[in-house]
Design an enzyme around this catalytic site. Structure first.
Site, PDB file in Angstrom:
ATOM      1  N   GLY A  11       0.727  -1.282  -0.020  1.00 54.31           N
ATOM      2  CA  GLY A  11      -0.085   0.033  -0.162  1.00 54.31           C
ATOM      3  C   GLY A  11       0.763   1.331   0.087  1.00 54.31           C
ATOM      4  O   GLY A  11       2.275   1.320   0.118  1.00 54.31           O
ATOM      5  N   THR A  77      -4.079   1.589  10.714  1.00 52.26           N
ATOM      6  CA  THR A  77      -5.278   1.515  10.046  1.00 52.26           C
ATOM      7  C   THR A  77      -6.450   2.022  10.843  1.00 52.26           C
ATOM      8  O   THR A  77      -6.389   1.811  12.239  1.00 52.26           O
ATOM      9  CB  THR A  77      -5.499  -0.070   9.802  1.00 52.26           C
ATOM     10  OG1 THR A  77      -4.510  -0.645   9.212  1.00 52.26           O
ATOM     11  CG2 THR A  77      -6.783  -0.046   9.125  1.00 52.26           C
ATOM     12  N   THR A  78      -7.399   3.031  10.133  1.00 53.35           N
ATOM     13  CA  THR A  78      -8.473   3.668  10.587  1.00 53.35           C
ATOM     14  C   THR A  78      -9.382   2.596  11.031  1.00 53.35           C
ATOM     15  O   THR A  78      -9.654   1.686  10.578  1.00 53.35           O
ATOM     16  CB  THR A  78      -8.742   4.735   9.869  1.00 53.35           C
ATOM     17  OG1 THR A  78      -8.759   4.158   8.651  1.00 53.35           O
ATOM     18  CG2 THR A  78      -7.735   5.675  10.045  1.00 53.35           C
ATOM     19  N   ASN A 105      -2.697   8.552  14.517  1.00 53.17           N
ATOM     20  CA  ASN A 105      -1.709   9.537  14.032  1.00 53.17           C
ATOM     21  C   ASN A 105      -0.222   9.054  14.298  1.00 53.17           C
ATOM     22  O   ASN A 105       0.014   9.095  15.456  1.00 53.17           O
ATOM     23  CB  ASN A 105      -2.039  11.026  14.601  1.00 53.17           C
ATOM     24  CG  ASN A 105      -1.802  11.821  13.312  1.00 53.17           C
ATOM     25  OD1 ASN A 105      -0.651  11.649  12.572  1.00 53.17           O
ATOM     26  ND2 ASN A 105      -2.682  12.725  13.231  1.00 53.17           N
ATOM     27  N   HIS A 133      -6.614  19.085   3.223  1.00 57.59           N
ATOM     28  CA  HIS A 133      -5.983  17.503   2.847  1.00 57.59           C
ATOM     29  C   HIS A 133      -6.374  17.609   1.234  1.00 57.59           C
ATOM     30  O   HIS A 133      -6.923  18.409   0.650  1.00 57.59           O
ATOM     31  CB  HIS A 133      -6.801  16.518   3.261  1.00 57.59           C
ATOM     32  CG  HIS A 133      -6.583  16.243   4.624  1.00 57.59           C
ATOM     33  ND1 HIS A 133      -6.957  16.979   5.778  1.00 57.59           N
ATOM     34  CD2 HIS A 133      -5.463  15.278   5.246  1.00 57.59           C
ATOM     35  CE1 HIS A 133      -6.285  16.651   6.895  1.00 57.59           C
ATOM     36  NE2 HIS A 133      -5.642  15.739   6.717  1.00 57.59           N
ATOM     37  N   LYS A 137      -9.464  12.386  -0.131  1.00 54.20           N
ATOM     38  CA  LYS A 137      -9.875  12.092   1.001  1.00 54.20           C
ATOM     39  C   LYS A 137     -11.362  11.984   1.074  1.00 54.20           C
ATOM     40  O   LYS A 137     -11.987  12.926   0.772  1.00 54.20           O
ATOM     41  CB  LYS A 137      -9.195  13.082   2.119  1.00 54.20           C
ATOM     42  CG  LYS A 137      -9.265  12.817   3.678  1.00 54.20           C
ATOM     43  CD  LYS A 137      -8.550  13.925   4.391  1.00 54.20           C
ATOM     44  CE  LYS A 137      -8.983  13.329   5.888  1.00 54.20           C
ATOM     45  NZ  LYS A 137      -8.516  12.046   6.238  1.00 54.20           N
TER      46      LYS A 137
HETATM   47  P1  NAP Z   1      -3.651   1.671   0.520  1.00 51.48           P
HETATM   48  O1  NAP Z   1      -2.424   2.385  -0.367  1.00 51.48           O
HETATM   49  O2  NAP Z   1      -4.890   1.393   0.092  1.00 51.48           O
HETATM   50  O3  NAP Z   1      -3.192   0.465   1.333  1.00 51.48           O
HETATM   51  C1  NAP Z   1      -3.713  -0.560   1.975  1.00 51.48           C
HETATM   52  C2  NAP Z   1      -2.936  -1.896   1.522  1.00 51.48           C
HETATM   53  O4  NAP Z   1      -3.490  -2.999   2.474  1.00 51.48           O
HETATM   54  C3  NAP Z   1      -3.315  -2.294   0.094  1.00 51.48           C
HETATM   55  O5  NAP Z   1      -1.883  -2.650  -0.372  1.00 51.48           O
HETATM   56  C4  NAP Z   1      -4.022  -3.693   0.301  1.00 51.48           C
HETATM   57  O6  NAP Z   1      -3.972  -4.376  -0.844  1.00 51.48           O
HETATM   58  C5  NAP Z   1      -3.460  -3.964   1.538  1.00 51.48           C
HETATM   59  N1  NAP Z   1      -4.599  -4.870   2.398  1.00 51.48           N
HETATM   60  C6  NAP Z   1      -5.846  -5.233   2.281  1.00 51.48           C
HETATM   61  N2  NAP Z   1      -6.448  -6.053   2.837  1.00 51.48           N
HETATM   62  C7  NAP Z   1      -5.159  -6.768   3.428  1.00 51.48           C
HETATM   63  C8  NAP Z   1      -5.077  -7.912   4.373  1.00 51.48           C
HETATM   64  N3  NAP Z   1      -6.048  -8.656   4.762  1.00 51.48           N
HETATM   65  N4  NAP Z   1      -3.800  -8.234   4.596  1.00 51.48           N
HETATM   66  C9  NAP Z   1      -2.832  -7.581   4.065  1.00 51.48           C
HETATM   67  N5  NAP Z   1      -3.022  -6.427   3.246  1.00 51.48           N
HETATM   68  C10 NAP Z   1      -3.934  -6.084   3.085  1.00 51.48           C
HETATM   69  O7  NAP Z   1      -3.901   2.669   1.720  1.00 51.48           O
HETATM   70  P2  NAP Z   1      -2.551   3.509   2.637  1.00 51.48           P
HETATM   71  O8  NAP Z   1      -3.115   4.919   2.247  1.00 51.48           O
HETATM   72  O9  NAP Z   1      -1.620   2.930   2.544  1.00 51.48           O
HETATM   73  O10 NAP Z   1      -3.429   3.522   4.256  1.00 51.48           O
HETATM   74  C11 NAP Z   1      -3.665   2.335   4.846  1.00 51.48           C
HETATM   75  C12 NAP Z   1      -4.471   2.735   6.232  1.00 51.48           C
HETATM   76  O11 NAP Z   1      -3.665   3.517   7.102  1.00 51.48           O
HETATM   77  C13 NAP Z   1      -5.805   3.188   5.929  1.00 51.48           C
HETATM   78  O12 NAP Z   1      -6.589   2.799   7.042  1.00 51.48           O
HETATM   79  C14 NAP Z   1      -5.430   4.533   6.258  1.00 51.48           C
HETATM   80  O13 NAP Z   1      -6.532   5.409   6.636  1.00 51.48           O
HETATM   81  C15 NAP Z   1      -4.369   4.669   7.473  1.00 51.48           C
HETATM   82  N6  NAP Z   1      -3.617   5.666   7.497  1.00 51.48           N
HETATM   83  C16 NAP Z   1      -2.946   6.018   8.903  1.00 51.48           C
HETATM   84  C17 NAP Z   1      -2.035   6.829   9.075  1.00 51.48           C
HETATM   85  C18 NAP Z   1      -1.740   7.266  10.680  1.00 51.48           C
HETATM   86  O14 NAP Z   1      -0.944   8.160  10.710  1.00 51.48           O
HETATM   87  N7  NAP Z   1      -2.147   6.259  11.460  1.00 51.48           N
HETATM   88  C19 NAP Z   1      -1.355   7.759   8.022  1.00 51.48           C
HETATM   89  C20 NAP Z   1      -1.968   7.484   6.507  1.00 51.48           C
HETATM   90  C21 NAP Z   1      -2.925   6.341   6.562  1.00 51.48           C
HETATM   91  P3  NAP Z   1      -4.770  -4.625  -2.248  1.00 51.48           P
HETATM   92  O15 NAP Z   1      -4.788  -3.071  -2.588  1.00 51.48           O
HETATM   93  O16 NAP Z   1      -4.316  -5.425  -2.937  1.00 51.48           O
HETATM   94  O17 NAP Z   1      -6.298  -4.627  -1.429  1.00 51.48           O
END
Ligand code: NAP
Length: 248
Positions: A11, A77-78, A105, A133, A137
């Site tokens: 991701g 993950t959110t 965060n 943002h 988003k």
């Molecule tokens: P993203 O680009 O959509 O990445 C998510 C990844 O998880 C995708 O590659 C997806 O694969 C994979 N995935 C889905 N189900 C899975 C499973 N069961 N096992 C393993 N991998 C799986 O999203 P992102 O922007 O990186 O964000 C990911 C999460 O982090 C979101 O919930 C976002 O809100 C959160 N986030 C948190 C922060 C923080 O500071 N805490 C900051 C930014 C983002 P596929 O595409 O092949 O389905």
């Protein structure tokens, strides 16, 4: 060396985290798991801790597996509400010695911005929040803006402050933003932006602005690494990265 597996490794955030875990001197990336991959690889590779940055619909299943196998977890993950946190506490009771850190965060700057805003809040009559943002988003206002509003409101209440002054009696709907715990929050969605927030405070004859800008996802990696270093020695549930940073 902490042996780490990354869930969501392909991701946007996961790929940046993989690089940081590989580069840091005290972490070893032993498994990269994406959707469709076997989660059992974590156990086979001897992962001691994971970082989960997947999707709200995937994360609980991943955590159940990790806790059954005594693997600590740092979760970006959110989608964690009270119900999910209660479920996690139940699983953790069956997994003594294992730790889960939920980090809504990962940005240390954003955490400091919230803390500084809350510290300033009792000294100012007015306060409003402006978050900006990228236009992809899907939720508004941002989780960080909501949390900031709650912390600022809490600090004002504790100081015995009254409502924020606002004489608006006519206006277009939305012109004054959304209200979170009595604090106005305004959201901008601008192409080119990443994640930005200002907290504007005002009192007699002065304003104070606390501003944070995330310019790149790499800004999340020091927080992720700090979370990994802490979670292996912190059994049970921790919510918020601020609890593992050495903040004054
Ligand atoms: P993203 O680009 O959509 O990445 C998510 C990844 O998880 C995708 O590659 C997806 O694969 C994979 N995935 C889905 N189900 C899975 C499973 N069961 N096992 C393993 N991998 C799986 O999203 P992102 O922007 O990186 O964000 C990911 C999460 O982090 C979101 O919930 C976002 O809100 C959160 N986030 C948190 C922060 C923080 O500071 N805490 C900051 C930014 C983002 P596929 O595409 O092949 O389905």
């Amino acid at each position: 060396m902490i042996k780490v597996g990354v869930l969501g490794a392909r991701g946007r955030l996961g790929s940046v985290i993989c690089e940081a875990v590989e580069t840091a001197p005290d972490t070893d990336l032993v498994a990269r798991i994406g959707s469709g991959d076997r989660i059992e690889e974590l156990v086979e590779a001897g992962a001691q801790a994971v970082v989960d940055v997947t999707r709200p619909e995937a994360v609980m299943g991943n955590l159940e597996f990790c806790l059954r196998h005594g693997i600590h977890a740092v979760v970006g993950t959110t989608g964690f509400d009270e119900e999910r946190l209660a479920t996690l506490r139940g699983w953790l009771e069956q997994a003594p010695g294992t730790g889960v850190l939920i980090a809504p965060n990962f940005s240390i700057g954003a955490i400091l911005m919230m803390r500084f805003a809350a510290a300033a809040a009792p000294f100012y009559e007015s306060v409003e929040i402006v978050e900006m943002h990228h236009p992809d988003k899907v939720d508004a206002p941002s989780g960080t803006a909501r949390r900031t509003a709650e912390l600022v409101a809490e600090a004002r209440r504790a100081a015995g402050a009254g409502p924020v002054p606002d004489a608006t009696s006519t206006g277009l709907e939305g012109a004054r933003g959304a209200e979170v715990d009595g604090i106005r929050v305004h959201g901008l969605r601008i192409r080119g932006a990443v994640a930005h927030q200002e907290v504007v405070l005002g009192g007699v004859g002065e304003t104070l602005t606390v501003r944070h800008d995330s310019l790149d996802r790499v800004s999340f990696t020091p927080g992720v690494l700090a979370g990994l270093r802490a979670v292996v020695d912190r059994p049970g549930l921790t919510v918020g990265l601020e609890h593992v940073l050495d903040l004054p």
